[in-house]
Design a protein around this motif. Sequence first.
Motif, PDB file in Angstrom:
ATOM      1  N   TRP A 137      44.449  -6.250 -11.489  1.00 55.23           N
ATOM      2  CA  TRP A 137      44.867  -4.958 -12.403  1.00 55.23           C
ATOM      3  C   TRP A 137      43.656  -4.712 -13.291  1.00 55.23           C
ATOM      4  O   TRP A 137      43.398  -5.349 -14.044  1.00 55.23           O
ATOM      5  CB  TRP A 137      45.962  -5.235 -12.984  1.00 55.23           C
ATOM      6  CG  TRP A 137      47.486  -5.554 -12.077  1.00 55.23           C
ATOM      7  CD1 TRP A 137      47.802  -4.789 -10.852  1.00 55.23           C
ATOM      8  CD2 TRP A 137      48.409  -6.549 -12.121  1.00 55.23           C
ATOM      9  NE1 TRP A 137      48.936  -5.184 -10.447  1.00 55.23           N
ATOM     10  CE2 TRP A 137      48.815  -6.441 -11.153  1.00 55.23           C
ATOM     11  CE3 TRP A 137      48.186  -7.746 -12.814  1.00 55.23           C
ATOM     12  CZ2 TRP A 137      50.298  -7.159 -10.820  1.00 55.23           C
ATOM     13  CZ3 TRP A 137      49.332  -8.624 -12.508  1.00 55.23           C
ATOM     14  CH2 TRP A 137      50.388  -8.620 -11.388  1.00 55.23           C
TER      15      TRP A 137
ATOM     16  N   TYR B 202      46.215  -6.524  -4.970  1.00 56.39           N
ATOM     17  CA  TYR B 202      46.667  -5.769  -6.127  1.00 56.39           C
ATOM     18  C   TYR B 202      47.154  -4.400  -5.912  1.00 56.39           C
ATOM     19  O   TYR B 202      45.836  -3.637  -5.505  1.00 56.39           O
ATOM     20  CB  TYR B 202      46.036  -5.909  -7.343  1.00 56.39           C
ATOM     21  CG  TYR B 202      45.819  -7.370  -7.757  1.00 56.39           C
ATOM     22  CD1 TYR B 202      46.807  -7.974  -8.642  1.00 56.39           C
ATOM     23  CD2 TYR B 202      44.901  -8.300  -7.176  1.00 56.39           C
ATOM     24  CE1 TYR B 202      46.488  -9.340  -9.045  1.00 56.39           C
ATOM     25  CE2 TYR B 202      44.868  -9.554  -7.424  1.00 56.39           C
ATOM     26  CZ  TYR B 202      45.608 -10.054  -8.620  1.00 56.39           C
ATOM     27  OH  TYR B 202      45.483 -11.585  -9.052  1.00 56.39           O
TER      28      TYR B 202
ATOM     29  N   SER C  51      47.506  -1.045  -7.846  1.00 56.59           N
ATOM     30  CA  SER C  51      47.264  -0.984  -9.180  1.00 56.59           C
ATOM     31  C   SER C  51      46.996   0.665  -9.600  1.00 56.59           C
ATOM     32  O   SER C  51      46.216   1.335  -8.619  1.00 56.59           O
ATOM     33  CB  SER C  51      45.749  -1.630  -9.511  1.00 56.59           C
ATOM     34  OG  SER C  51      45.372  -1.352 -10.932  1.00 56.59           O
TER      35      SER C  51
ATOM     36  N   LYS D 261      52.082  -6.973  -7.184  1.00 57.39           N
ATOM     37  CA  LYS D 261      51.220  -8.086  -6.575  1.00 57.39           C
ATOM     38  C   LYS D 261      52.286  -9.030  -5.924  1.00 57.39           C
ATOM     39  O   LYS D 261      53.146  -9.505  -6.870  1.00 57.39           O
ATOM     40  CB  LYS D 261      50.066  -8.701  -7.350  1.00 57.39           C
ATOM     41  CG  LYS D 261      49.610 -10.102  -6.838  1.00 57.39           C
ATOM     42  CD  LYS D 261      48.718  -9.530  -5.681  1.00 57.39           C
ATOM     43  CE  LYS D 261      47.812 -10.758  -5.250  1.00 57.39           C
ATOM     44  NZ  LYS D 261      47.688 -10.940  -3.694  1.00 57.39           N
TER      45      LYS D 261
ATOM     46  N   ASP E  78      45.993   3.163 -13.101  1.00 55.47           N
ATOM     47  CA  ASP E  78      45.814   3.306 -14.395  1.00 55.47           C
ATOM     48  C   ASP E  78      45.648   4.855 -14.776  1.00 55.47           C
ATOM     49  O   ASP E  78      44.959   5.613 -13.866  1.00 55.47           O
ATOM     50  CB  ASP E  78      44.405   2.435 -15.256  1.00 55.47           C
ATOM     51  CG  ASP E  78      43.267   2.673 -14.555  1.00 55.47           C
ATOM     52  OD1 ASP E  78      42.256   3.300 -15.246  1.00 55.47           O
ATOM     53  OD2 ASP E  78      42.941   2.530 -13.468  1.00 55.47           O
TER      54      ASP E  78
ATOM     55  N   CYS F 158      53.266  -5.303 -13.127  1.00 53.77           N
ATOM     56  CA  CYS F 158      52.327  -5.143 -14.335  1.00 53.77           C
ATOM     57  C   CYS F 158      52.657  -3.941 -14.912  1.00 53.77           C
ATOM     58  O   CYS F 158      52.391  -2.989 -14.315  1.00 53.77           O
ATOM     59  CB  CYS F 158      50.892  -5.556 -13.926  1.00 53.77           C
ATOM     60  SG  CYS F 158      49.949  -5.423 -15.669  1.00 53.77           S
TER      61      CYS F 158
ATOM     62  N   LEU G 189      48.655   1.223 -17.742  1.00 57.18           N
ATOM     63  CA  LEU G 189      48.107   0.384 -16.431  1.00 57.18           C
ATOM     64  C   LEU G 189      49.625  -0.035 -15.927  1.00 57.18           C
ATOM     65  O   LEU G 189      50.373  -0.545 -16.498  1.00 57.18           O
ATOM     66  CB  LEU G 189      47.289  -0.751 -17.031  1.00 57.18           C
ATOM     67  CG  LEU G 189      47.022  -1.990 -15.776  1.00 57.18           C
ATOM     68  CD1 LEU G 189      46.185  -1.246 -14.630  1.00 57.18           C
ATOM     69  CD2 LEU G 189      46.226  -2.855 -16.512  1.00 57.18           C
ATOM     70  N   ARG G 190      49.636   0.049 -14.542  1.00 55.77           N
ATOM     71  CA  ARG G 190      50.880  -0.430 -13.732  1.00 55.77           C
ATOM     72  C   ARG G 190      50.438  -0.890 -12.342  1.00 55.77           C
ATOM     73  O   ARG G 190      49.213  -0.366 -11.971  1.00 55.77           O
ATOM     74  CB  ARG G 190      51.972   0.540 -13.786  1.00 55.77           C
ATOM     75  CG  ARG G 190      51.707   1.674 -13.061  1.00 55.77           C
ATOM     76  CD  ARG G 190      52.533   2.928 -13.290  1.00 55.77           C
ATOM     77  NE  ARG G 190      52.585   3.575 -14.525  1.00 55.77           N
ATOM     78  CZ  ARG G 190      51.429   4.236 -14.948  1.00 55.77           C
ATOM     79  NH1 ARG G 190      50.428   4.320 -14.434  1.00 55.77           N
ATOM     80  NH2 ARG G 190      51.320   5.072 -16.001  1.00 55.77           N
ATOM     81  N   GLY G 191      51.292  -1.605 -11.933  1.00 54.75           N
ATOM     82  CA  GLY G 191      50.848  -2.042 -10.375  1.00 54.75           C
ATOM     83  C   GLY G 191      51.836  -3.407  -9.985  1.00 54.75           C
ATOM     84  O   GLY G 191      52.623  -3.695 -10.669  1.00 54.75           O
TER      85      GLY G 191
END
Length: 190
Positions: A111, A86, A88, A160, A90, A139, A156-158
């Motif tokens: 995440w 992931y 990620s 996968k 934040d 995300c 929060l972002r990311g």
Amino acid sequence: MPLSKIQAQSINLADTFAFTGTVTGTDGGFTFPANQSLNGQSSVDFTGIPSGTNIIKFSMWRTSGSTTGVPAIQIGDSGGIETSGYASQDTFVGLSASSNYGGSSATASSWSASQWTSASNIMSICGEIFRVSGNIWFCQAGFLQNDTDPNYFNNLRGFKTLSAELTQIRFTRTAGTYDDANSYVRIGYQ
């Protein structure tokens, strides 16, 4: 009523209107499974997400924990929940210090809200996971620390990449269990 009639006359919106017929051309909207209690759980899984799903909206309410750890989100395919790979990030802004804080990883196990590890932190999270292309998922979520003032707002972002079609999503903690009697998670997918 034909469009030409609507354009030629005004419509009194206080009137009662009756509809007959069938609505076509819609994709059916979102499916919302029943919300699930988080209290006492280390994780809650939503399985059976149908092939072709492109968006999953989610909310987690009051995600405090029994021990040091953070709320986390993982996705999976028919082979199970994936626990690595992931990307990620934040972040939150410290207003008094005029600084940005947070964490990031290109190889995370989920995440997560990495900077809010105290068991007493009560976080509420709302966001979506969006299929970018193929099995790549992005995300994006906002979360609020709602146990103290000034109620920090966080992002929060990311992304996968799954090895196959997404079929499940897990809401978990990196340690311990959720411990708020009023905590729950809900999803909607389309």
